[in-house]
Design an enzyme around this catalytic site. Structure first.
Site, PDB file in Angstrom:
ATOM      1  N   TRP A 181       0.765  -1.319   0.134  1.00 12.18           N
ATOM      2  CA  TRP A 181      -0.204  -0.618  -0.034  1.00 12.18           C
ATOM      3  C   TRP A 181       0.998   0.870  -0.106  1.00 12.18           C
ATOM      4  O   TRP A 181       0.267   2.124   0.128  1.00 12.18           O
ATOM      5  CB  TRP A 181      -0.754   0.053   1.388  1.00 12.18           C
ATOM      6  CG  TRP A 181      -0.344   0.384   2.474  1.00 12.18           C
ATOM      7  CD1 TRP A 181       0.441  -0.731   2.930  1.00 12.18           C
ATOM      8  CD2 TRP A 181      -0.700   1.645   3.575  1.00 12.18           C
ATOM      9  NE1 TRP A 181       1.073   0.009   3.890  1.00 12.18           N
ATOM     10  CE2 TRP A 181       0.314   0.965   4.580  1.00 12.18           C
ATOM     11  CE3 TRP A 181      -1.874   2.643   3.356  1.00 12.18           C
ATOM     12  CZ2 TRP A 181       0.127   1.801   5.686  1.00 12.18           C
ATOM     13  CZ3 TRP A 181      -1.042   2.653   4.854  1.00 12.18           C
ATOM     14  CH2 TRP A 181      -0.732   3.490   5.533  1.00 12.18           C
ATOM     15  N   ASP A 182       1.761   1.223   0.077  1.00 10.23           N
ATOM     16  CA  ASP A 182       3.808   2.346   0.475  1.00 10.23           C
ATOM     17  C   ASP A 182       3.222   3.290  -1.446  1.00 10.23           C
ATOM     18  O   ASP A 182       3.163   4.179  -0.852  1.00 10.23           O
ATOM     19  CB  ASP A 182       4.308   1.892   0.433  1.00 10.23           C
ATOM     20  CG  ASP A 182       5.401   0.529   1.495  1.00 10.23           C
ATOM     21  OD1 ASP A 182       4.078  -0.168   1.619  1.00 10.23           O
ATOM     22  OD2 ASP A 182       6.276   0.758   1.549  1.00 10.23           O
TER      23      ASP A 182
ATOM     24  N   GLU B 268       1.074  -1.602  12.953  1.00  5.65           N
ATOM     25  CA  GLU B 268       1.319  -3.683  13.056  1.00  5.65           C
ATOM     26  C   GLU B 268       1.454  -4.064  14.237  1.00  5.65           C
ATOM     27  O   GLU B 268       1.554  -5.517  14.452  1.00  5.65           O
ATOM     28  CB  GLU B 268       2.497  -4.028  11.982  1.00  5.65           C
ATOM     29  CG  GLU B 268       2.199  -3.665  10.632  1.00  5.65           C
ATOM     30  CD  GLU B 268       2.155  -4.051   9.620  1.00  5.65           C
ATOM     31  OE1 GLU B 268       3.185  -4.080   9.862  1.00  5.65           O
ATOM     32  OE2 GLU B 268       2.611  -3.987   8.090  1.00  5.65           O
TER      33      GLU B 268
ATOM     34  N   LYS C  80       3.796   1.075  15.901  1.00  3.68           N
ATOM     35  CA  LYS C  80       4.912   1.562  15.850  1.00  3.68           C
ATOM     36  C   LYS C  80       4.034   2.859  14.458  1.00  3.68           C
ATOM     37  O   LYS C  80       5.757   2.994  13.998  1.00  3.68           O
ATOM     38  CB  LYS C  80       4.319  -0.072  14.294  1.00  3.68           C
ATOM     39  CG  LYS C  80       5.371  -0.036  13.329  1.00  3.68           C
ATOM     40  CD  LYS C  80       5.195  -1.697  12.505  1.00  3.68           C
ATOM     41  CE  LYS C  80       6.218  -1.986  11.635  1.00  3.68           C
ATOM     42  NZ  LYS C  80       6.195  -2.842  10.617  1.00  3.68           N
ATOM     43  N   GLN C  81       3.009   2.967  13.852  1.00  2.15           N
ATOM     44  CA  GLN C  81       3.387   3.761  12.684  1.00  2.15           C
ATOM     45  C   GLN C  81       1.759   4.538  12.726  1.00  2.15           C
ATOM     46  O   GLN C  81       1.004   4.575  13.752  1.00  2.15           O
ATOM     47  CB  GLN C  81       3.520   3.481  11.153  1.00  2.15           C
ATOM     48  CG  GLN C  81       2.726   2.565  11.375  1.00  2.15           C
ATOM     49  CD  GLN C  81       2.440   1.125   9.664  1.00  2.15           C
ATOM     50  OE1 GLN C  81       3.598   0.436  10.680  1.00  2.15           O
ATOM     51  NE2 GLN C  81       3.085   1.631   8.689  1.00  2.15           N
TER      52      GLN C  81
HETATM   53  C1  BGC Z   1       5.032  -1.168   8.053  1.00  2.00           C
HETATM   54  C2  BGC Z   1       3.883  -1.519   6.146  1.00  2.00           C
HETATM   55  C3  BGC Z   1       4.465  -1.500   5.225  1.00  2.00           C
HETATM   56  C4  BGC Z   1       5.613  -2.497   5.217  1.00  2.00           C
HETATM   57  C5  BGC Z   1       6.727  -1.884   3.638  1.00  2.00           C
HETATM   58  C6  BGC Z   1       6.245  -2.416   7.665  1.00  2.00           C
HETATM   59  O1  BGC Z   1       7.524  -2.266   8.090  1.00  2.00           O
HETATM   60  O2  BGC Z   1       4.473  -1.731   9.140  1.00  2.00           O
HETATM   61  O3  BGC Z   1       2.893  -0.318   6.801  1.00  2.00           O
HETATM   62  O4  BGC Z   1       3.503  -1.789   3.882  1.00  2.00           O
HETATM   63  O5  BGC Z   1       6.528  -2.397   5.645  1.00  2.00           O
HETATM   64  O6  BGC Z   1       6.657  -0.768   3.905  1.00  2.00           O
END
Ligand code: BGC
Length: 773
Positions: A357-358, A488, A601-602
């Protein structure tokens, strides 16, 4: 955190050779051109710690997933872009001693990534165990003009002896992926051939049967003249080389040129690969290294004119932002709608080079503003082409009626993550794909996209959400159970605010898009509803019912949105209370402890606030930021940029700058101790967003560009170009205010601090900063 890269506005510079940093540098100094790319491995043999990496876009292998207890719905395979033939190899042997920096004494060493002109340079002096000293100077690049080609200039000079140098310029196809799940190798040989200075190796991937022909030609010069020597081809299984010997006097430089080409069965018939490869070799070798490099510099100049951000007064920040832009432009050029952007681009194996999804959430905004419209459009079309697979994915999971669930990790449209419990439930990715369509149409005004492609995708996505919710008798509302939000560090939660909010927005936007298409292209609309068997009245009625009755968790006392049900049951200890030795949590804590903790986490709720900023007043944004920011560990590289943008919007300028620094030099300073695995390519777009959407406050509202800028206290000014609907505007912000310079032949109206300003063709205007009260 490391600090060994020298500050410079246009170059990434490493001085001195520290083998412990080599894998980090191999990532940092990576080069690519959208079609292929590679880590900055050495041309000559290196027996020390290294991660060899050569990649060709789109050439992947479905490696069988490793999983203990198989369950229905698990993906069969984890796709990975393959580590491909190594075409840079130039082995040097002098009197039976190999030039190998792991064994030699390295007297001096310098590596430079020239971002302005797009090439990698290395120079060193080494002493062989026998005491013989050589000086080596190399330059190499992946051409952005001849995208199937790369070129190397390798100059070697004996410093304290006269003698023979044995050189083997090779292509090695006996390559393994370090992350191969069952230690398998994924390439077989189809053919090899060689004659004189030219060698060709064609390999085929197991299972996916992609063929890649890699060819090379060498030329050798002494004293500026081509020398006549005996070029001997060596052909072995999955290996071809040209071997030759030169005699050099002390102080005499020998220059080896190696032109290499990768052509693939994605673009040509398999039976013509070698002949096409030969033609491309003839073409580029005919131009010669210097001309190729001049063309490279000119092509990079054009890219920089479109996408550069100039920062005055802070060299480290300037270097950081250019590094991010450079790596993004090396990774994706937008010429081929079958390609996408892996989180590590061409710089490492992690994440398998797959699409996440990035792309939609972070990369699309960058390409929208800095590249021709077709580039972002191709990223959208990539997903359009995978709609059938998304419908198949949803059907496998029990959804029906054309509901589409795009995969969290994919190469072909099939789901191929290898971490069910985290990745699978991140269904929010479906929303990001719809959001990118909205964002593209909002930015470009290209409403035809909805008619031709977008609406079909949106209906599939809206259908998915309408089936993914369920009615809760207890709450008398719709709920969304068992999801993972962007954070996550919490899996399988109920009613993640971001996901539920996004789901409602998707259904709402789909209804709007239906009306747009119906009114502009009634015939196309009728054809589409026929194709999709779409019952507009019934289905949209149901969507509206869900939107109106959706449960979106909030905390009334704090007046914030709740990340998910039960979040407030956690012990809320701010990140600053965590011992440094416990970070990063994902390397130091058990998963059990992480899941129970309050640490985010984000950006999650804040990601939603970023997307739908217009819907929230500044006090609401502040309350949510004040609550969530102290609990966020930013252990995803995608996180700090969102916080930088939101902090900018609510006037928290110091926070905004702090988060910007963290994203901009994340890899250069190896902030998360993982740069050696590869660069964080997709989050690099977030760095650009931090400046343009954060500091400059750029957004689109009512079909109009808007800026609400501020200048970080550490900088004198910053400026960038924005391409917007047939205009190109240079934006410069300094301590006094903002300058807009319309570089195009069209007039444009732009809002600055919410006031409209007309900027005529080729006219520059200035607006002073608002006085803060
Ligand atoms: C992030 C995800 C991301 C993936 C790839 C993961 O560490 O939590 O949001 O899509 O990395 O960049």
């Amino acid at each position: 955190m490391k600090n060994y890269i020298k500050a410079d506005e246009w170059n990434i510079i490493e001085e001195g050779f520290d083998p412990r940093l080599n894998k980090i540098s191999e990532s940092l100094f990576s080069i690519g051109n959208g079609h292929m790319g590679q880590r900055a491995n050495f041309e000559e043999t290196y027996t020390g710690e290294t991660l060899q990496g050569n990649y060709v876009a789109g050439i992947y292998y479905p490696d069988k997933t490793r999983v203990g207890w198989w369950k229905n719905g698990y993906p069969e395979y984890f796709a990975k872009i393959l580590n491909a033939a190594n075409w840079i190899g130039i082995d040097i042997t002098i009197d039976n001693e190999k030039l190998d920096l792991h064994i030699c004494k390295v007297i001096d060493f310098k590596r430079i990534l020239n971002m302005r002109e797009g090439y990698l340079q290395r120079s060193f002096t080494a002493e062989l165990p026998s005491g013989k000293k050589v000086a080596v100077n190399t330059k190499r690049f992946c051409s952005i003009v001849d995208e199937e080609a790369g070129a190397i200039q390798y100059a070697i000079t004996p410093l304290n002896f006269d003698g023979e140098i044995n050189i083997t310029a090779y292509i090695d196809g006996d390559i393994a992926n370090q992350d191969s799940n069952y230690d398998e190798k994924f390439w077989d040989q189809v053919s090899n051939e060689g004659k004189g200075q030219d060698v060709y190796l064609t390999l085929i991937t197991k299972k996916t049967t992609f063929e890649v022909c890699t060819g090379s030609r060498v030329a050798v010069l002494q004293d500026g003249k081509a020398i006549d020597t005996d070029f001997k081809p060596i052909l072995k299984d999955k290996y071809v080389a040209t071997a030759f010997t030169v005699t050099a006097k002390q102080g005499q430089e020998t220059v080896i040129y190696k032109y290499a080409v990768n052509v693939t069965s994605q673009n040509y018939n398999k039976d013509e690969l070698t002949s096409v490869c030969k033609k491309v070799i003839d073409r580029v070798a005919g131009k010669g290294f210097d001309k190729m490099l001049r063309e490279q510099a000119a092509a990079w100049q054009i890219k920089w004119n479109e996408s550069d951000i100039i920062i005055e007064g802070d060299v480290a920040a300037q270097q950081g932002i250019r590094f991010n832009i450079f790596q993004l432009c090396q990774t994706y050029t937008g010429k081929d709608d079958r390609l996408n952007i892996g989180p590590k681009g061409f710089t490492g194996e992690k994440y398998g080079g797959s699409t996440y999804w990035d792309t939609e959430a972070y990369c699309v905004p960058f390409y929208l503003a800095t590249a021709p419209q077709q580039v972002a459009k191709n990223l959208l079309i990539y997903r359009y082409r995978q709609l059938d697979k998304a419908i198949e994915n949803a059907t496998k999971l029990g959804f029906n009626n054309g509901a589409a669930l795009y995969p969290m990790v994919t190469m072909t449209g099939e789901e191929c993550h290898n971490e069910w419990e985290i990745t699978f439930e991140e269904i929010h990715r479906n929303g990001a794909i719809a959001y990118a369509i909205f964002n593209y149409v909002r930015y470009t005004g290209d409403k035809d996209y909805l008619n031709d492609y977008g609406l079909e995708v949106l209906i599939g996505i809206a259908r998915f959400w309408s089936q993914r919710v369920n009615w809760s008798d207890a709450k008398k509302q719709f709920v969304m159970l068992g999801v993972t939000g962007p954070n996550e560090y919490e899996n399988n939660v109920n009613n993640n605010w971001y996901t539920s909010m996004l789901a409602c927005w998707c259904m709402q936007y789909t209804i709007e898009a239906i009306n747009l298409v119906k009114n502009s292209e009634a015939l196309k609309y009728d054809q589409l509803i026929g194709k999709l068997n779409f019952n507009e009245a019934k289905e949209t009625e149901q969507w509206k019912h869900i939107i109106e009755n959706m449960y979106l968790p909030k905390d009334n006392a704090r007046q914030i949105f709740l990340q998910q049900d039960g979040f407030l049951d956690k012990e809320l200890i701010p990140v600053k209370g965590l011992p440094a030795a416990d970070r990063p949590l994902n390397q130091k804590w058990s998963w059990d402890r992480i899941l129970r903790s309050c640490y985010i986490k984000q950006a999650d709720v804040l990601q939603g606030i970023y997307f739908f900023n217009e819907q929230f007043d500044s006090d609401t944004i502040k309350r949510n930021y004040n609550f969530y920011e102290p609990l966020t560990v930013h252990e995803s590289s995608l996180s700090p940029c969102v916080h930088a943008i939101i902090a900018s919007r609510i006037g928290y300028e110091e926070d905004a700058y702090k988060f910007y620094l963290r994203t901009s030099r994340l890899d250069l300073d190896d902030y998360n101790n993982d740069t050696e695995d590869g660069l964080h390519i997709t989050s690099m777009a977030g760095t650009w967003m931090s400046v343009v959407e954060g500091f400059a406050g750029m957004h689109i509202k009512d079909d109009r560009l808007q800026f609400n800028p501020f200048l970080p206290g550490e900088w004198k000014s910053y400026s960038f170009n924005i391409g917007y609907r047939n205009t190109l505007v240079n934006v410069k912000v300094n301590a006094g205010g903002i300058y807009l310079n319309n570089l195009s032949a069209n007039n444009i109206t732009i809002n600055i601090f919410n006031e409209p300003h007309n900027v005529g063709a080729n006219i520059k205007i200035f607006v002073g900063h608002k006085v803060k009260v």
